[in-house]
Design a protein around this motif. Structure first.
Motif, short mmCIF file in Angstrom:
data_model
loop_
_atom_site.label_atom_id
_atom_site.label_comp_id
_atom_site.label_asym_id
_atom_site.label_seq_id
_atom_site.Cartn_x
_atom_site.Cartn_y
_atom_site.Cartn_z
N LEU A 178 -72.71 -2.64 59.94
CA LEU A 178 -72.05 -3.70 60.71
C LEU A 178 -70.84 -3.15 61.45
CD1 LEU A 178 -72.30 -6.66 58.16
CD2 LEU A 178 -73.63 -6.33 60.26
N GLU A 179 -70.12 -2.23 60.82
CA GLU A 179 -68.95 -1.62 61.47
C GLU A 179 -69.37 -0.78 62.67
OE1 GLU A 179 -67.06 0.55 58.38
OE2 GLU A 179 -65.96 -1.18 57.58
N GLU A 180 -70.49 -0.08 62.54
CA GLU A 180 -70.95 0.79 63.62
C GLU A 180 -71.50 -0.01 64.80
OE1 GLU A 180 -72.37 4.68 60.99
OE2 GLU A 180 -73.79 3.04 61.43
N GLY A 181 -72.07 -1.17 64.50
CA GLY A 181 -72.59 -2.03 65.56
C GLY A 181 -73.60 -1.31 66.45
N ALA A 182 -73.42 -1.44 67.76
CA ALA A 182 -74.35 -0.87 68.73
C ALA A 182 -74.33 0.66 68.73
CB ALA A 182 -74.03 -1.38 70.13
N ASN A 183 -73.30 1.26 68.10
CA ASN A 183 -73.20 2.72 68.07
C ASN A 183 -73.82 3.34 66.82
OD1 ASN A 183 -71.70 2.91 70.51
ND2 ASN A 183 -69.87 2.23 69.39
N SER A 184 -74.46 2.52 65.98
CA SER A 184 -75.03 3.04 64.75
C SER A 184 -76.18 4.01 65.06
CB SER A 184 -75.55 1.92 63.87
OG SER A 184 -76.16 2.45 62.70
N PRO A 185 -76.24 5.12 64.34
CA PRO A 185 -77.36 6.05 64.52
C PRO A 185 -78.60 5.61 63.74
CG PRO A 185 -75.85 6.94 62.90
CD PRO A 185 -75.22 5.67 63.42
N ALA A 186 -78.47 4.58 62.93
CA ALA A 186 -79.57 4.17 62.06
C ALA A 186 -80.71 3.54 62.86
CB ALA A 186 -79.07 3.19 61.00
N ASP A 187 -81.93 3.88 62.48
CA ASP A 187 -83.12 3.24 63.04
C ASP A 187 -83.71 2.23 62.05
OD1 ASP A 187 -83.14 4.95 65.39
OD2 ASP A 187 -83.82 6.55 64.05
N VAL A 188 -83.62 2.56 60.77
CA VAL A 188 -84.16 1.71 59.71
C VAL A 188 -83.11 1.52 58.63
CG1 VAL A 188 -85.93 1.48 57.90
CG2 VAL A 188 -86.52 2.54 60.09
N PHE A 189 -83.01 0.30 58.13
CA PHE A 189 -82.15 0.04 56.97
C PHE A 189 -83.07 -0.37 55.82
CE2 PHE A 189 -79.38 -2.14 54.08
CZ PHE A 189 -78.16 -1.51 54.21
N TRP A 190 -83.04 0.42 54.74
CA TRP A 190 -83.89 0.14 53.57
C TRP A 190 -82.97 -0.31 52.45
CZ3 TRP A 190 -87.72 4.24 51.13
CH2 TRP A 190 -88.60 3.57 50.28
N ALA A 191 -83.03 -1.58 52.13
CA ALA A 191 -82.07 -2.17 51.21
C ALA A 191 -82.64 -2.31 49.80
CB ALA A 191 -81.64 -3.55 51.71
N GLN A 192 -81.75 -2.26 48.85
CA GLN A 192 -82.10 -2.42 47.45
C GLN A 192 -82.31 -3.88 47.08
OE1 GLN A 192 -82.85 -0.28 45.24
NE2 GLN A 192 -81.91 -0.56 43.25
N ASP A 193 -81.78 -4.80 47.88
CA ASP A 193 -81.87 -6.20 47.49
C ASP A 193 -81.92 -7.11 48.72
OD1 ASP A 193 -78.98 -7.46 48.02
OD2 ASP A 193 -78.71 -5.43 47.27
N ALA A 194 -82.42 -8.33 48.49
CA ALA A 194 -82.63 -9.28 49.57
C ALA A 194 -81.33 -9.84 50.12
CB ALA A 194 -83.52 -10.42 49.09
N GLY A 195 -80.27 -9.85 49.31
CA GLY A 195 -79.00 -10.38 49.80
C GLY A 195 -78.50 -9.61 51.01
N ALA A 196 -78.57 -8.29 50.92
CA ALA A 196 -78.14 -7.46 52.05
C ALA A 196 -79.06 -7.64 53.24
CB ALA A 196 -78.09 -5.99 51.64
N LEU A 197 -80.35 -7.78 52.99
CA LEU A 197 -81.31 -7.98 54.09
C LEU A 197 -80.99 -9.26 54.84
CD1 LEU A 197 -84.56 -6.95 52.20
CD2 LEU A 197 -83.50 -5.69 54.08
#
Length: 328
Positions: A65-84
């Motif tokens: 969220l801090e990186e916003g549009a500048n994030s290098p991430a393509d995929v976020f794989w979360a441990q739990d549904a709350g974060a998703l």
């Protein structure tokens, strides 16, 4: 001659650009010990190099969220549904067919993310110091004097925070705050994560713990006489919550094609079989043989509370509540 050099340079640049495109950057709240072999298999099958950043799900969610549009991430794989749920605005829409293969119990109809495995919340306990008659029937029972100083929990853990979020949705903030404060007053002991709770029970520090279902199997697989077992609460109790791990494609990514390939791989029969056999989690699609130690999913669905997984996105309010009572 100059044209030949320029043409050669263009070819080199073109190859460099193509090579750079054959990567995918993954922010993973899933632990490296479990998923590294799966990542290697993905690379072997697709020729795509996975650049993985490991960390706590909440930590990586905040970073994204801090990186916003500048994030290098393509995929976020979360441990739990709350974060998703909390990250849904940062995810690209998934094609409807991605979720079509997912079982109803784990499906996200919003198509902002897809479940990659299922798990349940359970109570672990000492087989040496706990009799069957001492087992609580409800999460609320753990605030009773008989459990004083005997219960472990992990307030910084994503699974616990998702549980608290679901608890808030079903019972309201004031009821959850009262339970948290009662547990603190009853001297519940704080641990870093699920595994350290199990270790603490085996070592005699505590007698009970609140964890996700898939951790204990890793201990009993090494030692059938390991002195910890797990159980559930009475049917419908929030302590029997069904949760998911899952993944979404980051909206800011300019590499969504490879991100989609990774998502598809996680839902493939081979990956799903690996996750359940190595991770002791529930597969999210049909045709997969669940680990033999898992309770049948039908039985789990009968005792689990009815909570919409898509509604677990109000993570910030949960974190604020945990801070308010002094657990963070």
């Amino acid at each position: 001659m100059k044209k030949t050099i320029l043409a050669g340079l263009g070819l080199v640049l073109g190859l460099t650009s193509f090579a750079a495109a054959e990567t995918v950057t993954i922010y993973s709240g899933r632990g490296e010990a479990l998923i590294a072999p799966l990542i290697k298999q993905f690379e072997a099958e697709t020729g795509i190099t996975a650049e993985v950043r490991y960390g706590g799900t909440s930590e990586l969610a905040t970073l994204l969220l801090e990186e916003g549009a500048n994030s290098p991430a393509d995929v976020f794989w979360a441990q739990d549904a709350g974060a998703l749920g909390a990250l849904s605005p940062a995810f690209a829409d998934l094609p409807a067919e991605v979720n079509e293969t997912v079982l109803d119990a784990f499906r996200s109809d919003a198509n902002k993310w897809v479940a990659t495995s299922g798990r349940t919340r359970v109570l672990v306990y000492s087989t040496e110091r706990v009799e069957e008659g001492d087992l609580p029937q409800s999460i609320a029972d753990l605030t009773d004097e008989k459990y004083k100083g005997r219960v472990a929990w992990a307030p910084t853990n994503g699974g616990f925070q998702a549980f608290v979020t679901a608890f808030r949705l079903t019972e309201g903030d004031e009821a959850v705050k009262a339970w948290l404060e009662a547990m603190i007053a009853n001297e519940a002991k704080v641990y870093r994560n699920n595994g350290t709770q199990i270790d603490a029970i085996a070592n005699g520090e505590v007698d009970f713990g609140l964890i996700n279902n898939y951790y204990l199997g890793r201990y009993t697989a090494r030692d059938a006489e390991f002195p910890v077992r797990q159980t559930t609460f009475a049917a419908g109790d929030i302590g029997n919550l069904v949760l998911v791990a899952g993944a979404g494609i980051v909206e800011a990514s300019d590499n969504k094609e490879n991100a989609r390939k990774f998502i598809d791989f996680l839902l493939s029969p081979a990956a799903q079989q690996f996750i359940t056999l190595q991770g002791y989690e529930y597969p999210v699609r049909t045709g997969i043989i669940p680990h033999a130690t898992l309770e049948p999913l039908e039985a789990v669905n009968e005792i689990s509370p009815k909570v919409d997984t898509n509604a677990l996105g109000d993570l910030e309010a949960t974190l604020n509540l945990l801070r308010e009572v002094g657990l963070l």
